[in-house]
Design a protein around this motif. Structure first.
Motif, PDB file in Angstrom:
ATOM      1  N   TYR A 193      -7.494   4.738  -1.726  1.00  0.00           N
ATOM      2  CA  TYR A 193      -6.567   5.829  -1.420  1.00  0.00           C
ATOM      3  C   TYR A 193      -6.717   7.025  -2.358  1.00  0.00           C
ATOM      4  CZ  TYR A 193      -4.176   2.803   1.930  1.00  0.00           C
ATOM      5  OH  TYR A 193      -3.884   2.000   3.016  1.00  0.00           O
ATOM      6  N   ILE A 195       0.100   4.335   7.207  1.00  0.00           N
ATOM      7  CA  ILE A 195      -0.490   3.031   6.867  1.00  0.00           C
ATOM      8  C   ILE A 195      -0.037   1.959   7.846  1.00  0.00           C
ATOM      9  CG2 ILE A 195      -0.647   1.246   5.088  1.00  0.00           C
ATOM     10  CD1 ILE A 195       0.016   3.447   3.020  1.00  0.00           C
ATOM     11  N   VAL A 255       0.714   4.218  -2.732  1.00  0.00           N
ATOM     12  CA  VAL A 255       0.419   5.623  -2.406  1.00  0.00           C
ATOM     13  C   VAL A 255       1.565   6.534  -2.835  1.00  0.00           C
ATOM     14  CG1 VAL A 255       0.123   7.238  -0.474  1.00  0.00           C
ATOM     15  CG2 VAL A 255      -1.150   5.087  -0.508  1.00  0.00           C
ATOM     16  N   VAL A 313      -5.586   9.236   6.459  1.00  0.00           N
ATOM     17  CA  VAL A 313      -5.277  10.248   5.454  1.00  0.00           C
ATOM     18  C   VAL A 313      -5.637  11.594   6.059  1.00  0.00           C
ATOM     19  CG1 VAL A 313      -5.734  11.104   3.128  1.00  0.00           C
ATOM     20  CG2 VAL A 313      -5.775   8.633   3.586  1.00  0.00           C
ATOM     21  N   VAL A 345      -0.289  10.439   4.630  1.00  0.00           N
ATOM     22  CA  VAL A 345      -0.925   9.125   4.679  1.00  0.00           C
ATOM     23  C   VAL A 345      -0.066   8.211   5.544  1.00  0.00           C
ATOM     24  CG1 VAL A 345      -1.779   7.171   3.348  1.00  0.00           C
ATOM     25  CG2 VAL A 345      -1.827   9.469   2.349  1.00  0.00           C
ATOM     26  N   TYR A 382       0.829  -1.204   0.000  1.00  0.00           N
ATOM     27  CA  TYR A 382       0.000   0.000   0.000  1.00  0.00           C
ATOM     28  C   TYR A 382       0.868   1.261   0.000  1.00  0.00           C
ATOM     29  CZ  TYR A 382      -4.284  -2.660   1.079  1.00  0.00           C
ATOM     30  OH  TYR A 382      -5.371  -3.502   1.032  1.00  0.00           O
TER      31      TYR A 382
END
Length: 340
Positions: free
Chosen positions: A319, A280, A76, A295, A278, A72
């Motif tokens: 996202y 994660i 992003v 976010v 962001v 991820y």
């Protein structure tokens, strides 16, 4: 296209399918759903490399693959740009938020709208006092020996405090006190205003010194940065569905939302308005959010952050869409609050 670029397209497809279906993604479904321009054998080889490098994982034998936190993060970080909202979406956001009658209403509308747009939990922070300027301080006599002090900031934040006086105050002395506050405090930042207020007692005339001393003690408590910043949450009902496949994680997320400490630290770290952050999975310090993605973006005027807002959801989130919604709402909240 290089091998690395092709593998990123495979990762992008896996992220897209897993977010949409919540099911592990196999090479067969990638071939059927995406035009990747390579053979199924190449896709299987690319998936094997992505798994070896820790970007995807197999949750159980004979299953497809799901993205890891590392996957991820790569996804992003390599988004070339945040997907812009349509002109209709932007007009709808601006129109809805501009109808707010005061700061409380604007922030309630913004967090509710953000939760609706993303189908996740949304949070917005009230403008922090240290980043605000005093627009006006009003002193109202409720009784001859009791005052109501109202501090109004340029962001629309209103703080009210009661002052009990040792002696009755005359209308003339109260008017003089108001004029003094307007001259010494209006237009200053909160720390500057606190310093100016603290000087009022020493320069006050003897007959009003007691009233000013009592009032200054209360004002200083209001003007210094408050340890408890205010947050508004919306969309907590979305959490039940978002973490339905992980009840243990849901309980931790709800605890983190209830305590708010992690969210306050996250929003306090925002440095500039409009810059998206962001975090994660394991990047979140709070273990209760280890299966979550946050976010966030600041809002304010120019380069000054007045507050922040964020969306909290599972790592399996949209996202690009969430980032676009957070950025758009943050921009409009900043414009509205700055203009108040």
């Amino acid at each position: 296209m290089t091998a690395d670029d092709r593998r990123f397209e495979v990762l992008r497809a896996i992220v897209s399918d897993y977010v949409a279906t919540r099911e592990p993604v196999g090479s067969k479904s990638l071939v059927e759903r995406h035009s990747l321009g390579v053979s199924p054998a190449t896709i299987r080889n690319d998936m094997a490399v992505l798994e070896d490098e820790g970007y995807i994982a197999q949750p159980h034998t004979s299953a497809g693959r799901i993205p890891t936190d590392k996957g991820y993060r790569l996804f992003v970080d390599r988004l070339s740009q945040v997907k812009p909202l349509s002109s209709g979406e932007r007009r709808a956001i601006q129109g809805f938020l501009s109808e707010g009658v005061d700061l409380d209403d604007v922030l309630r509308r913004s967090v509710r709208l953000l939760a609706q747009l993303t189908r996740q939990v949304a949070v917005v922070q009230y403008p922090t006092l240290t980043r605000s300027r005093v627009r006006h301080i009003e002193a109202v006599a409720l009784t001859p020996s009791r005052l109501l002090l109202v501090v109004i900031t340029d962001t629309g934040r209103v703080e009210q405090r009661m002052v009990e006086l040792e002696d009755d105050v005359s209308d003339a002395d109260l008017a003089a006190f108001r004029a003094l506050l307007a001259a010494e405090v209006a237009g200053r930042t909160m720390p500057e205003a606190a310093a100016a207020v603290s000087e009022l007692v020493t320069s006050a005339a003897p007959d009003v010194r007691s009233m000013i001393a009592s009032s200054v003690a209360v004002l200083l408590d209001t003007l210094v940065d408050q340890p408890e910043e205010r947050l508004v949450l919306s969309g907590t009902s979305h959490a039940t569905g978002a973490w339905s496949d992980s009840p243990a994680s849901l309980q931790g997320v709800l605890e983190a939302l209830d305590e708010q400490v992690t969210l306050l630290k996250l929003l306090a770290a925002l440095q500039t308005p409009d810059a998206l952050v962001v975090s994660i999975g394991a990047e979140n310090v709070d273990h209760n959010l280890s299966t979550s993605a946050l976010v966030s973006a600041g809002y304010g005027r120019g380069n000054t952050v007045m507050g922040g807002l964020a969306v909290v959801g599972p790592t399996r989130m949209d996202y690009p869409g969430t980032m676009a919604a957070v950025r758009a709402v943050a921009r409009y909240v900043g414009e509205i609050v700055s203009g108040r």
